[in-house]
Scaffold this active site. Structure first.
Site, PDB file in Angstrom:
ATOM      1  N   LYS A   1      -1.865   8.588   0.332  1.00 44.68           N
ATOM      2  CA  LYS A   1      -3.175   8.090  -0.071  1.00 44.68           C
ATOM      3  C   LYS A   1      -4.332   8.849   0.571  1.00 44.68           C
ATOM      4  CE  LYS A   1      -1.582   3.485  -1.439  1.00 44.68           C
ATOM      5  NZ  LYS A   1      -1.511   3.774  -2.874  1.00 44.68           N
ATOM      6  N   PHE A  14       5.975  -3.355  -0.448  1.00 48.87           N
ATOM      7  CA  PHE A  14       5.592  -2.524  -1.583  1.00 48.87           C
ATOM      8  C   PHE A  14       5.568  -1.083  -1.108  1.00 48.87           C
ATOM      9  CE2 PHE A  14       2.851  -0.160  -4.394  1.00 48.87           C
ATOM     10  CZ  PHE A  14       3.310  -0.549  -5.641  1.00 48.87           C
ATOM     11  N   ASP A  40       6.113   2.609   7.140  1.00 48.73           N
ATOM     12  CA  ASP A  40       5.445   2.999   5.904  1.00 48.73           C
ATOM     13  C   ASP A  40       3.953   2.747   6.093  1.00 48.73           C
ATOM     14  OD1 ASP A  40       4.298   3.231   3.420  1.00 48.73           O
ATOM     15  OD2 ASP A  40       5.674   1.872   2.398  1.00 48.73           O
TER      16      ASP A  40
END
Length: 402
Positions: A252, A138, A223
């Site tokens: 984030k 994801f 990632d």
């Protein structure tokens, strides 16, 4: 509360299914709804709120910078971008960084960099570059990214998708080596898969991938949008195996829980493929984002939050293991990124989260069977114990129902 939920449902696209709570404020690891009820945040907005809600130092930095200079675009230099990137590169050991906003944007940047590097540096024929990804990945919701997702719902109705991606099983280094061809530009991988259900690969997996990529002149791009910046108990999740990637994606937590901040970092020859006009972002690297991002990195280092995440994560995991309830199929994770997989025959993860909410704990399910447990890194031992007690109480109710 019902009227506000109805208002949201009336005007907002139905692309989320939130829990039935309307939040109004937050401080530290706690949230309050419009009625004043308090909830321990065990989700941290998918790790975006690693420093807790409304951290006073970060809010002060945001306020000060917002009243000074917020957005100019990269058409001009500012006094905030250089210091932010200097700290970011120094902490991660990466020589250069390209600032963006969301994690998905930073992943898209990594894809562009890898492809252009393949053509200009590695010598792959134009239009033939391939990037290897893992099933269960994801990386965001843009059309390029969902094109290499293995989740049917993320793809359905949104094609056609960009070619050039090869998917292999996660955690299988042999599959990586077998998939590499002369046209392979990069291997894009999450050190721990978050959205897939907090999936931790076998020990040594990332180190083997590093060796394979080095031998085949393939970029290893990690990632770490969700796992980076202390979440798994180290600054980066790849630090657990002393792996240095060729490219790194962060986001984030980099925005301190206040605004979207992300970056793609890479070695010199990879970043050198970008020239003026090749890539950009109106808001990427804006002074407000840089000021908050630099302050967040300073807090992370000063308060040793990665070590704190490891210690609190050990406490959370060991406490959950002691519960030993038949509804728990598996516990897995690193640091303060933990997934509790439930037996679907006993209770759905969604219903479990709804019952947790009634006991003052907020989090979200993933893939219908996994409950995420990822509180802010500033969470205390007492707050961890509060969460565990709530989880145990919900499990006890399941035992009674059975």
């Amino acid at each position: 509360m019902e009227s506000l939920i109805e208002l949201e449902s009336r005007y907002c696209a139905a692309n989320y299914h939130p829990l039935p709570v309307v939040l109004h404020s937050g401080a530290g690891a706690w949230l309050r709804d419009i009625h004043g009820n308090a909830y321990l945040d065990m989700m941290s907005a998918y790790s975006a709120v690693s420093f807790g809600h409304a951290h006073p130092e970060l809010v002060a930095t945001l306020t000060q910078q917002a009243s000074t200079l917020a957005v100019t675009s990269r058409a001009f230099h500012t006094d905030r971008l250089g210091p932010f990137l200097e700290r970011l590169c120094a902490m991660t050991g990466m020589p250069r960084a390209l600032p963006m906003n969301t994690g998905a944007e930073a992943v898209e940047t990594a894809i562009k960099a890898a492809r252009k590097w393949a053509y200009e540096v590695k010598g792959v024929a134009e239009g033939r570059a391939q990037i290897i990804v893992c099933a269960g990945n994801f990386a965001g919701r843009t059309t390029t990214i969902i094109g290499f997702s293995s989740e049917a719902q993320y793809r359905q109705g949104f094609g056609p998708f960009a070619p050039g991606f090869i998917s292999i099983p996660f955690g299988d280094a042999d599959a990586l080596e077998a998939a590499i061809t002369p046209d392979t530009a990069a291997f894009l991988v999450e050190p721990v898969q978050g959205e897939a259900g907090i999936i931790v690969p076998p020990d040594g997996y990332l180190a083997r991938c590093r060796d394979i990529c080095s031998r085949h002149d393939v970029l290893l791009i990690c990632d770490e949008v969700q796992t980076g910046l202390g979440r798994t108990g180290r600054l980066l999740a790849c630090d657990h195996e002393n792996v240095k990637p060729d490219g790194l994606v962060l986001g984030k937590a980099l925005g301190g829980g206040l605004l979207p901040v992300s970056a793609f970092l890479a070695r010199e020859d990879v970043m050198a493929v970008f020239r003026p006009g090749d890539h950009g972002s109106t808001f990427g690297g804006n002074p407000l984002a840089c000021a908050v991002g630099e302050a967040a990195l300073r807090l992370l280092e000063r308060d040793a939050l990665a070590q704190r995440a490891w210690e609190r994560g050990e406490r959370l995991m060991s406490s959950l293991r002691r519960i030993s309830h038949p509804a728990i199929r598996q516990l897995r994770g690193k640091g303060l990124l933990i997934g509790m997989e439930l037996h679907p025959a006993t209770i759905s993860a969604r219903l479990f989260c709804e019952r947790l909410m009634l006991r003052g704990v907020l989090t979200k399910d993933t893939h219908e069977t996994v409950v995420r447990l990822a509180p802010p890194l500033i969470v205390t031992e007492e707050e961890i114990d509060f969460a565990v007690a709530a989880i145990a109480a919900v499990l006890h109710d399941i035992r009674i129902a059975a």
